[in-house]
Design a protein around this motif. Structure first.
Motif, PDB file in Angstrom:
ATOM      1  N   LEU A 174       0.795  -1.212  -0.149  1.00  8.84           N
ATOM      2  CA  LEU A 174       0.092   0.060   0.226  1.00  8.84           C
ATOM      3  C   LEU A 174       0.939   1.115  -0.049  1.00  8.84           C
ATOM      4  CD1 LEU A 174      -2.579   1.603   0.446  1.00  8.84           C
ATOM      5  CD2 LEU A 174      -2.423   1.043   2.842  1.00  8.84           C
ATOM      6  N   ILE A 175       0.664   2.108  -0.922  1.00 10.02           N
ATOM      7  CA  ILE A 175       1.256   3.342  -0.783  1.00 10.02           C
ATOM      8  C   ILE A 175       0.081   4.356  -0.583  1.00 10.02           C
ATOM      9  CG2 ILE A 175       2.707   5.412  -2.316  1.00 10.02           C
ATOM     10  CD1 ILE A 175       3.782   2.640  -3.875  1.00 10.02           C
ATOM     11  N   SER A 176       0.416   5.327   0.410  1.00 14.21           N
ATOM     12  CA  SER A 176      -0.830   5.998   0.887  1.00 14.21           C
ATOM     13  C   SER A 176      -0.495   7.356   1.208  1.00 14.21           C
ATOM     14  CB  SER A 176      -1.527   5.436   2.195  1.00 14.21           C
ATOM     15  OG  SER A 176      -2.579   5.917   2.586  1.00 14.21           O
ATOM     16  N   ASP A 177      -1.502   8.548   1.187  1.00 17.18           N
ATOM     17  CA  ASP A 177      -1.320   9.951   1.694  1.00 17.18           C
ATOM     18  C   ASP A 177      -0.991  10.347   2.857  1.00 17.18           C
ATOM     19  OD1 ASP A 177      -2.012  12.647   1.605  1.00 17.18           O
ATOM     20  OD2 ASP A 177      -4.199  12.148   1.099  1.00 17.18           O
ATOM     21  N   SER A 178      -0.045  10.825   3.187  1.00 16.37           N
ATOM     22  CA  SER A 178       0.579  11.144   4.261  1.00 16.37           C
ATOM     23  C   SER A 178       0.447  12.913   4.834  1.00 16.37           C
ATOM     24  CB  SER A 178       1.975  11.149   4.395  1.00 16.37           C
ATOM     25  OG  SER A 178       2.606   9.662   3.996  1.00 16.37           O
ATOM     26  N   THR A 179      -0.658  13.536   3.875  1.00 17.63           N
ATOM     27  CA  THR A 179      -0.745  14.917   4.294  1.00 17.63           C
ATOM     28  C   THR A 179      -1.026  15.135   5.628  1.00 17.63           C
ATOM     29  OG1 THR A 179      -1.592  15.036   2.066  1.00 17.63           O
ATOM     30  CG2 THR A 179      -2.034  16.707   3.575  1.00 17.63           C
ATOM     31  N   ASN A 180      -2.030  14.463   6.099  1.00 18.60           N
ATOM     32  CA  ASN A 180      -2.547  14.734   7.442  1.00 18.60           C
ATOM     33  C   ASN A 180      -2.264  13.656   8.526  1.00 18.60           C
ATOM     34  OD1 ASN A 180      -3.828  17.160   6.762  1.00 18.60           O
ATOM     35  ND2 ASN A 180      -5.865  16.517   6.440  1.00 18.60           N
ATOM     36  N   ALA A 181      -1.271  13.040   8.397  1.00 24.01           N
ATOM     37  CA  ALA A 181      -0.600  12.068   9.280  1.00 24.01           C
ATOM     38  C   ALA A 181      -0.303  12.622  10.793  1.00 24.01           C
ATOM     39  CB  ALA A 181       0.645  11.290   8.870  1.00 24.01           C
ATOM     40  N   ASP A 182      -0.157  13.789  10.811  1.00 25.21           N
ATOM     41  CA  ASP A 182      -0.339  14.407  12.280  1.00 25.21           C
ATOM     42  C   ASP A 182      -1.547  14.773  12.692  1.00 25.21           C
ATOM     43  OD1 ASP A 182      -0.610  16.311  10.233  1.00 25.21           O
ATOM     44  OD2 ASP A 182       0.923  17.866  11.261  1.00 25.21           O
ATOM     45  N   ARG A 183      -2.571  14.701  12.170  1.00 30.32           N
ATOM     46  CA  ARG A 183      -3.868  15.192  12.610  1.00 30.32           C
ATOM     47  C   ARG A 183      -4.469  14.017  13.329  1.00 30.32           C
ATOM     48  NH1 ARG A 183      -6.576  19.793   8.787  1.00 30.32           N
ATOM     49  NH2 ARG A 183      -4.486  20.792   8.085  1.00 30.32           N
ATOM     50  N   PRO A 184      -5.006  14.314  14.560  1.00 32.03           N
ATOM     51  CA  PRO A 184      -5.804  13.025  15.008  1.00 32.03           C
ATOM     52  C   PRO A 184      -7.247  12.925  14.684  1.00 32.03           C
ATOM     53  CG  PRO A 184      -5.724  15.164  16.484  1.00 32.03           C
ATOM     54  CD  PRO A 184      -5.058  15.435  15.272  1.00 32.03           C
ATOM     55  N   GLY A 185      -7.859  12.044  14.936  1.00 31.76           N
ATOM     56  CA  GLY A 185      -9.265  11.663  14.575  1.00 31.76           C
ATOM     57  C   GLY A 185      -9.542  11.254  13.093  1.00 31.76           C
ATOM     58  N   PHE A 186     -10.735  11.446  12.750  1.00 29.91           N
ATOM     59  CA  PHE A 186     -11.076  11.374  11.236  1.00 29.91           C
ATOM     60  C   PHE A 186     -11.302  12.727  10.894  1.00 29.91           C
ATOM     61  CE2 PHE A 186     -12.793   7.265  12.661  1.00 29.91           C
ATOM     62  CZ  PHE A 186     -12.368   6.354  11.713  1.00 29.91           C
ATOM     63  N   THR A 187     -11.096  13.127   9.439  1.00 28.81           N
ATOM     64  CA  THR A 187     -11.165  14.485   8.835  1.00 28.81           C
ATOM     65  C   THR A 187     -12.726  14.695   8.790  1.00 28.81           C
ATOM     66  OG1 THR A 187      -9.154  14.281   7.601  1.00 28.81           O
ATOM     67  CG2 THR A 187     -11.122  15.754   6.990  1.00 28.81           C
ATOM     68  N   LEU A 240      -8.527  -1.864   5.773  1.00 28.28           N
ATOM     69  CA  LEU A 240      -9.441  -2.266   4.994  1.00 28.28           C
ATOM     70  C   LEU A 240      -8.432  -3.137   3.639  1.00 28.28           C
ATOM     71  CD1 LEU A 240     -11.463   0.793   4.037  1.00 28.28           C
ATOM     72  CD2 LEU A 240     -12.232  -1.553   4.727  1.00 28.28           C
ATOM     73  N   VAL A 241      -7.162  -2.641   3.572  1.00 25.45           N
ATOM     74  CA  VAL A 241      -6.203  -3.227   2.453  1.00 25.45           C
ATOM     75  C   VAL A 241      -5.443  -4.426   2.953  1.00 25.45           C
ATOM     76  CG1 VAL A 241      -4.534  -2.432   0.888  1.00 25.45           C
ATOM     77  CG2 VAL A 241      -6.413  -0.887   1.346  1.00 25.45           C
ATOM     78  N   ARG A 242      -5.027  -4.104   4.347  1.00 27.37           N
ATOM     79  CA  ARG A 242      -4.012  -5.100   4.878  1.00 27.37           C
ATOM     80  C   ARG A 242      -2.897  -5.322   4.146  1.00 27.37           C
ATOM     81  NH1 ARG A 242      -7.765  -9.748   6.751  1.00 27.37           N
ATOM     82  NH2 ARG A 242      -9.152  -9.149   5.051  1.00 27.37           N
ATOM     83  N   PRO A 243      -2.239  -4.544   3.778  1.00 27.44           N
ATOM     84  CA  PRO A 243      -0.959  -4.829   2.965  1.00 27.44           C
ATOM     85  C   PRO A 243       0.134  -5.502   3.704  1.00 27.44           C
ATOM     86  CG  PRO A 243      -0.795  -2.384   3.822  1.00 27.44           C
ATOM     87  CD  PRO A 243      -2.237  -3.145   4.439  1.00 27.44           C
ATOM     88  N   LYS A 244       0.929  -6.252   2.999  1.00 30.96           N
ATOM     89  CA  LYS A 244       2.142  -7.033   3.572  1.00 30.96           C
ATOM     90  C   LYS A 244       3.238  -5.769   3.870  1.00 30.96           C
ATOM     91  CE  LYS A 244       5.364 -10.499   3.216  1.00 30.96           C
ATOM     92  NZ  LYS A 244       5.740 -11.853   2.440  1.00 30.96           N
ATOM     93  N   PHE A 245       3.543  -4.923   2.872  1.00 28.66           N
ATOM     94  CA  PHE A 245       4.238  -3.850   2.852  1.00 28.66           C
ATOM     95  C   PHE A 245       3.580  -2.561   2.992  1.00 28.66           C
ATOM     96  CE2 PHE A 245       6.516  -7.522   0.658  1.00 28.66           C
ATOM     97  CZ  PHE A 245       7.471  -7.484   1.863  1.00 28.66           C
ATOM     98  N   PHE A 246       4.249  -1.545   3.296  1.00 33.27           N
ATOM     99  CA  PHE A 246       3.617  -0.100   3.463  1.00 33.27           C
ATOM    100  C   PHE A 246       4.870   1.074   2.878  1.00 33.27           C
ATOM    101  CE2 PHE A 246       2.557   4.015   5.744  1.00 33.27           C
ATOM    102  CZ  PHE A 246       1.672   4.315   5.080  1.00 33.27           C
ATOM    103  N   ILE A 247       4.433   1.764   2.147  1.00 39.69           N
ATOM    104  CA  ILE A 247       5.374   3.029   1.877  1.00 39.69           C
ATOM    105  C   ILE A 247       4.256   4.273   1.872  1.00 39.69           C
ATOM    106  CG2 ILE A 247       6.680   4.188   0.069  1.00 39.69           C
ATOM    107  CD1 ILE A 247       7.120   1.652  -1.150  1.00 39.69           C
ATOM    108  N   PRO A 248       4.859   5.073   3.022  1.00 35.98           N
ATOM    109  CA  PRO A 248       4.305   6.401   3.070  1.00 35.98           C
ATOM    110  C   PRO A 248       4.489   7.434   1.959  1.00 35.98           C
ATOM    111  CG  PRO A 248       5.783   6.180   4.755  1.00 35.98           C
ATOM    112  CD  PRO A 248       5.931   5.001   3.895  1.00 35.98           C
ATOM    113  N   ALA A 249       3.438   8.092   1.452  1.00 34.89           N
ATOM    114  CA  ALA A 249       3.837   9.082   0.219  1.00 34.89           C
ATOM    115  C   ALA A 249       3.163  10.483   0.444  1.00 34.89           C
ATOM    116  CB  ALA A 249       3.138   8.399  -0.975  1.00 34.89           C
TER     117      ALA A 249
END
Ligand SMILES: [Zn+2]
Ligand SMILES: [Zn+2]
Length: 556
Positions: free
Chosen positions: A193-206, A381-390
């Motif tokens: 999974l390669i996923s969006d890190s924009t708000n990785a510092d914000r708690p909760g759900f947007t 949901l995706v349950r990836p084996k590997f992960f890369i933040p982007a």
């Protein structure tokens, strides 16, 4: 990179990992390459004379024969803004949703790249085969409609490229993130999974885009005078809410800013915006109505010097003016790096007696990117084996990596990568194996000159066309010219033989400064930009050359 398929899938972030903007990801297996997104970045304050920033695509140029196509996930500039630049160098088929490609067309046309563009509209339920890669699309909620994530079925396993997303349960257009597709992929088994890190510092759900409607409605209710709204022209869900509120409160909408006008037209023609008949008026007509009968919808939420809202703030706009007691809403995130220009704009607006509301003093903006709980939900949901933040600065990537550990992804299986890293993916391994050329290309207006970086470009321009340094001294209070302009030139024209030219140039500079509003005169950057623009135009016309113009503005 070798063509050895034993090395698995190679993944190269050309841009977007370690910065906001420039998103571009390369996936390669053997002789097949696909590219996801072609973003740009707006220049930072320390890049004078630069209009746009693109990723360096040297690596892709060297491998152009292998590229089967480029997928654009959505129509934000940081994902599609570099497409014309890309196409001029590498012309491959383009895939994107209806709205994404419709909005991209405008910019391609602007840069003369539309005729060569091979556009293929996809629906989120379509699949596309590009070489050995089989692509599925997942609709995701974001601040612009018609955004998709991409599931890339590769010979070594499934990669989910999440793009920009949030899990909005009540989106304005009622189109939800397709959670079922993500869960089904997770069930099948996702390798990476390669996923969006924009708000990785914000708690909760947007919060949902709709969550700001009550407060926006309150502003409309309480405003009896003029009302000005600034947002990104691409924030079409926000624009839809403004349109709904204008209808509700019996105001016509005067639209200001070319991109705002174009985007509203395109989106409404295709059915992505619901715009009642006769509610939009030309901004030139706004003065024909009482202030409470109109709302002005404008670009310029970031205080960009030449944007609609910045001109209104400085009272430099040809026909839109702020009166004391008017209300201005800046309904957008203030992007890091733009704080200063936004602050300038707010100061000018306050000086004119306006009430100014922005994300820091009112609940009038909500992000289009998922916060920490959204990001965890994506992983679960995706349950990836590997992960890369982007998609973020390095600190965002690190925080996103920590979240991945929180949900149980082993730290050995998480790779915090940066632009230019050559990442190798096999069923048992995901990690950085090397480096490819990557970086930034800085461009001043023309996109087809093929410069590799600003140093080369500067040298070329200096060698060919020389340099002119206009020096002018302004009165600190009035902003009037008190001394100069003096002209220093190197390698452009022989000063002794070009007295007339330089005298005319001086008059043009004085004329340009005198015609700025007091607000603009007080901003050194705006004065410099104005001098740069008028002189470049003047020298081009008179000499057919483009000397580098480096204005020096001093104040006493
Ligand atoms: Zn986006
Ligand atoms: Zn983005």
């Amino acid at each position: 990179m070798s063509d050895n398929q034993d090395a698995g899938v190679s993944i190269v972030p050309i841009g977007g990992l370690g910065e906001f903007g420039l998103n571009m990801m390369v996936y390669q297996y053997g002789d097949d390459i696909i590219v996801v997104d072609a973003g740009l970045m707006f220049p930072e304050a320390d890049m004078p004379g630069v209009d746009l920033v693109f990723p360096d695509i040297t690596y892709l140029r060297e491998n152009r024969d292998k590229i089967k196509g480029i997928i654009i996930t959505h129509a934000h500039e940081d994902h599609v803004g570099g497409l014309a630049f890309f196409l001029r160098q590498i012309n491959v088929p383009i895939y994107g949703t209806e709205l994404t490609l419709a909005l991209a067309k405008g910019r391609l046309r602007e840069y003369g790249a539309l005729e060569i563009a091979q556009l293929n509209v996809i629906h989120p339920d379509d699949t596309v085969q590009l070489g050995c890669f089989h692509l599925e699309f997942i609709y995701v909620a974001h601040s612009i409609p018609d955004t998709v994530a991409v599931a890339i079925h590769t010979p070594v396993g499934i990669i989910v490229h999440a793009s920009d997303f949030k899990f909005d349960q009540t989106p304005v257009d009622n189109r939800l993130t397709e959670v079922h597709k993500l869960a089904a992929l997770g069930e099948k088994g996702v390798l990476l999974l390669i996923s969006d890190s924009t708000n990785a510092d914000r708690p909760g759900f947007t919060p949902s885009e709709r969550s700001i409607y009550p407060d926006l409605n309150g502003v409309f209710q309480q405003t009896t005078g003029g009302l000005f709204l600034a947002t990104f022209s691409s924030s079409l869900h926000r624009v839809q809410q403004f349109i709904d509120l204008a209808v509700e409160h019996h105001r016509l909408i005067a639209v200001s800013g070319r991109s705002m006008i174009n985007n509203i037209r395109t989106a409404s023609e295709l059915g992505y915006l619901d715009v009642p008949h006769n509610i939009l008026i030309d901004a030139r007509e706004a003065n024909r109505f009482a202030p409470h009968e109109v709302v002005v919808l404008s670009t310029g939420s970031q205080g960009e010097p030449r944007s609609g809202m910045a001109l209104i703030a400085k009272d430099d706009h040809a026909f839109l003016h702020i009166e004391p007691g008017d209300t201005v809403l800046i309904s957008a995130r203030i992007i890091p790096g733009n704080e200063l220009s936004v602050r300038h704009m707010i100061n000018h607006l306050l000086r004119r007696g306006a009430h100014v509301l922005h994300e820091r003093n009112a609940n009038i903006h909500v992000s289009g990117h998922g916060a920490r709980e959204d990001l965890k939900l994506m992983m679960n949901l995706v349950r990836p084996k590997f992960f890369i933040p982007a998609h973020g600065e390095y600190s965002n990537l690190v925080q996103h990596a920590e979240l991945a550990e929180d949900v149980g992804i082993s730290s050995d299986n998480i790779t915090v990568a940066e632009d230019g890293d050559l990442i190798s993916l096999t069923p048992d391994f995901c990690g950085v194996r090397g480096k490819v050329p990557a970086g930034r290309v800085l461009v001043d207006g023309k996109i087809d000159m093929g410069v590799e970086n600003i140093v080369v470009h500067d040298r070329q321009q200096l060698a060919q066309d020389g340099m002119v340094i206009p020096i002018v001294v302004l009165n600190n209070n009035s902003g009037d010219v008190t001394a100069g302009p003096d002209m220093v030139s190197r390698g452009f024209v022989h000063m002794d033989e070009s007295e007339d030219l330089m005298n005319e140039a001086k008059e043009i500079v004085i004329h340009a400064i005198n015609h700025l509003s007091p607000g603009s005169k007080s901003e050194t950057e705006t004065v410099q930009e104005e001098i740069r623009v008028v002189l470049r135009r003047f020298f081009k016309k008179k000499t057919d050359r483009r000397p580098m113009v480096l204005p020096v503005v001093m104040r006493v």
